[in-house]
Scaffold this motif. Sequence first.
Motif, PDB file in Angstrom:
ATOM      1  N   GLY A  58      39.128  -2.930  23.279  1.00 48.94           N
ATOM      2  CA  GLY A  58      39.488  -2.245  22.042  1.00 48.94           C
ATOM      3  C   GLY A  58      39.956  -3.166  20.939  1.00 48.94           C
ATOM      4  N   MET A  59      40.547  -2.535  19.921  1.00 46.86           N
ATOM      5  CA  MET A  59      40.982  -3.266  18.728  1.00 46.86           C
ATOM      6  C   MET A  59      42.467  -2.967  18.495  1.00 46.86           C
ATOM      7  SD  MET A  59      38.181  -4.671  17.765  1.00 46.86           S
ATOM      8  CE  MET A  59      37.957  -4.972  15.999  1.00 46.86           C
ATOM      9  N   VAL A  60      43.081  -3.831  17.685  1.00 46.67           N
ATOM     10  CA  VAL A  60      44.506  -3.658  17.337  1.00 46.67           C
ATOM     11  C   VAL A  60      44.612  -3.501  15.821  1.00 46.67           C
ATOM     12  CG1 VAL A  60      46.762  -4.800  17.377  1.00 46.67           C
ATOM     13  CG2 VAL A  60      45.245  -4.976  19.361  1.00 46.67           C
ATOM     14  N   MET A  61      45.569  -2.706  15.355  1.00 53.59           N
ATOM     15  CA  MET A  61      45.712  -2.487  13.916  1.00 53.59           C
ATOM     16  C   MET A  61      46.424  -3.680  13.283  1.00 53.59           C
ATOM     17  SD  MET A  61      46.462   1.595  13.610  1.00 53.59           S
ATOM     18  CE  MET A  61      45.464   1.890  12.128  1.00 53.59           C
ATOM     19  N   ARG A  62      45.852  -4.155  12.179  1.00 57.79           N
ATOM     20  CA  ARG A  62      46.320  -5.378  11.538  1.00 57.79           C
ATOM     21  C   ARG A  62      47.685  -5.191  10.871  1.00 57.79           C
ATOM     22  NH1 ARG A  62      41.664  -6.234   7.509  1.00 57.79           N
ATOM     23  NH2 ARG A  62      42.627  -8.250   7.147  1.00 57.79           N
ATOM     24  N   PRO A  63      48.533  -6.205  10.920  1.00 59.04           N
ATOM     25  CA  PRO A  63      49.892  -6.072  10.363  1.00 59.04           C
ATOM     26  C   PRO A  63      49.934  -6.015   8.833  1.00 59.04           C
ATOM     27  CG  PRO A  63      49.537  -8.315  11.178  1.00 59.04           C
ATOM     28  CD  PRO A  63      48.338  -7.518  11.575  1.00 59.04           C
ATOM     29  N   GLN A  64      48.996  -6.721   8.180  1.00 61.32           N
ATOM     30  CA  GLN A  64      49.099  -6.833   6.712  1.00 61.32           C
ATOM     31  C   GLN A  64      49.083  -5.451   6.044  1.00 61.32           C
ATOM     32  OE1 GLN A  64      46.711  -8.156   8.666  1.00 61.32           O
ATOM     33  NE2 GLN A  64      45.952 -10.147   7.880  1.00 61.32           N
ATOM     34  N   VAL A  65      48.082  -4.648   6.414  1.00 67.23           N
ATOM     35  CA  VAL A  65      47.938  -3.359   5.706  1.00 67.23           C
ATOM     36  C   VAL A  65      49.122  -2.442   6.030  1.00 67.23           C
ATOM     37  CG1 VAL A  65      46.483  -2.316   7.514  1.00 67.23           C
ATOM     38  CG2 VAL A  65      46.316  -1.498   5.187  1.00 67.23           C
ATOM     39  N   TRP A  66      49.594  -2.521   7.297  1.00 67.79           N
ATOM     40  CA  TRP A  66      50.782  -1.715   7.639  1.00 67.79           C
ATOM     41  C   TRP A  66      52.004  -2.175   6.845  1.00 67.79           C
ATOM     42  CZ3 TRP A  66      51.535   2.846   9.538  1.00 67.79           C
ATOM     43  CH2 TRP A  66      50.554   3.435  10.367  1.00 67.79           C
ATOM     44  N   GLY A  67      52.148  -3.477   6.671  1.00 67.47           N
ATOM     45  CA  GLY A  67      53.305  -3.978   5.929  1.00 67.47           C
ATOM     46  C   GLY A  67      53.296  -3.503   4.494  1.00 67.47           C
ATOM     47  N   GLU A  68      52.129  -3.546   3.873  1.00 64.85           N
ATOM     48  CA  GLU A  68      52.074  -3.119   2.459  1.00 64.85           C
ATOM     49  C   GLU A  68      52.303  -1.619   2.338  1.00 64.85           C
ATOM     50  OE1 GLU A  68      49.049  -6.693   1.160  1.00 64.85           O
ATOM     51  OE2 GLU A  68      48.915  -4.733   0.171  1.00 64.85           O
ATOM     52  N   ALA A  69      51.740  -0.883   3.290  1.00 67.87           N
ATOM     53  CA  ALA A  69      51.911   0.580   3.236  1.00 67.87           C
ATOM     54  C   ALA A  69      53.374   0.958   3.459  1.00 67.87           C
ATOM     55  CB  ALA A  69      51.019   1.228   4.288  1.00 67.87           C
ATOM     56  N   LEU A  70      53.970   0.395   4.511  1.00 71.49           N
ATOM     57  CA  LEU A  70      55.365   0.784   4.830  1.00 71.49           C
ATOM     58  C   LEU A  70      56.345   0.297   3.768  1.00 71.49           C
ATOM     59  CD1 LEU A  70      55.376   0.333   8.723  1.00 71.49           C
ATOM     60  CD2 LEU A  70      55.391   2.483   7.432  1.00 71.49           C
ATOM     61  N   ASP A  71      56.095  -0.882   3.202  1.00 72.11           N
ATOM     62  CA  ASP A  71      56.987  -1.332   2.110  1.00 72.11           C
ATOM     63  C   ASP A  71      56.979  -0.310   0.979  1.00 72.11           C
ATOM     64  OD1 ASP A  71      56.401  -4.959   2.268  1.00 72.11           O
ATOM     65  OD2 ASP A  71      57.625  -3.605   3.485  1.00 72.11           O
ATOM     66  N   ASP A  72      55.776   0.153   0.632  1.00 69.69           N
ATOM     67  CA  ASP A  72      55.660   1.137  -0.462  1.00 69.69           C
ATOM     68  C   ASP A  72      56.292   2.479  -0.078  1.00 69.69           C
ATOM     69  OD1 ASP A  72      54.441  -0.451  -2.250  1.00 69.69           O
ATOM     70  OD2 ASP A  72      52.470   0.541  -2.219  1.00 69.69           O
ATOM     71  N   VAL A  73      55.911   2.982   1.074  1.00 66.82           N
ATOM     72  CA  VAL A  73      56.357   4.332   1.478  1.00 66.82           C
ATOM     73  C   VAL A  73      57.876   4.349   1.669  1.00 66.82           C
ATOM     74  CG1 VAL A  73      56.284   6.033   3.362  1.00 66.82           C
ATOM     75  CG2 VAL A  73      54.160   5.018   2.498  1.00 66.82           C
ATOM     76  N   LEU A  74      58.410   3.300   2.311  1.00 65.41           N
ATOM     77  CA  LEU A  74      59.853   3.270   2.590  1.00 65.41           C
ATOM     78  C   LEU A  74      60.658   3.096   1.296  1.00 65.41           C
ATOM     79  CD1 LEU A  74      59.766   1.097   5.819  1.00 65.41           C
ATOM     80  CD2 LEU A  74      60.659   3.437   5.670  1.00 65.41           C
ATOM     81  N   GLY A  75      60.160   2.244   0.396  1.00 66.17           N
ATOM     82  CA  GLY A  75      60.923   2.010  -0.838  1.00 66.17           C
ATOM     83  C   GLY A  75      62.332   1.583  -0.478  1.00 66.17           C
ATOM     84  N   ASP A  76      63.324   2.088  -1.247  1.00 63.07           N
ATOM     85  CA  ASP A  76      64.721   1.675  -0.982  1.00 63.07           C
ATOM     86  C   ASP A  76      65.518   2.769  -0.268  1.00 63.07           C
ATOM     87  OD1 ASP A  76      64.590   0.226  -4.265  1.00 63.07           O
ATOM     88  OD2 ASP A  76      64.200  -0.701  -2.303  1.00 63.07           O
TER      89      ASP A  76
END
Length: 240
Positions: A58-76
């Motif tokens: 199988g495959m693993v989900m890449r960290p970069q896209v998760w990092g950008e998404a979670l940084d945005d979604v989480l905010g402060d």
Amino acid sequence: MRIDVVTIFPGYLAPLREALLGRAIAAGLIDVRVHNLRDWTRDVHQAVDDAPYGGGPGMVMRPQVWGEALDDVLGDEPARLIVPTPAGVPFTQATARRWKDEPRLVFACGRYEGIDQRVVDEYASRMPVEEVSIGDYVLVGGEVAVLVMVEAVARLLPGVLGNPQSAEQDSFSDGLLEGPAYTRPVVWRGREVPAVLRSGDHGAIARWRRDRALERTAKRRPDLLAALPEDALDQRDREF
Ligand SMILES: CN1CCN(Cc2ccc(Cn3ccc4ccc(-c5n[nH]c(N)c5C#N)cc43)cc2)CC1
């Protein structure tokens, strides 16, 4: 409570907007926002996965896209990040009760063989992160687990259930499975409702219901009985 869900299949979370939960969202009791992980990809193929280091299926989900998404979604805004995984700590009613007081839950739904571990490690360095599993079986992704967990938590929130007593008398709330339930007609296909339930004797009814709960728990989930505190069962209870 605010709930954010990040997923590559936003449509999987559509059931959250149905029925009881849908009404709770419409009433403003819960604020649910679903985000498509692919909105944070930068390549034409919107790739979110790659081959695992060290080989394996199988495959693993890449960290970069998760990092950008979670940084945005989480905010402060402070939040608790929940990552469903087959390798997680079991999600139980106690987990739901603990989370119901959280101001915000953010769910990261993985697919493939899961999310690069560094994503969990990165966010665990700055906020509460929990890797949880809804059961000992393997799903194809985290979305169904999120539906389960969101429903289990949301029903505990004030105003969501029509009858709040229902959540208080949940299975597991006293450590036991609930016993059988009956309604009209008194006789159905020759099967009669237990007479005690129609007796009006509330003491006898409560005793009968506890006996059936103990009986069912002893038969189906002896592990729950074993986990009860010493003083939870009286001598009569121990006969089951
Ligand atoms: C025996 N081992 C051998 C290796 N595999 C690796 C593996 C890992 C992920 C996936 C699919 N997947 C991807 C993201 C994701 C989230 C949650 C769940 C999930 N499954 N079951 C629960 N109770 C879940 C929850 N909550 C599954 C997920 C499939 C296979 C696991 C079994």
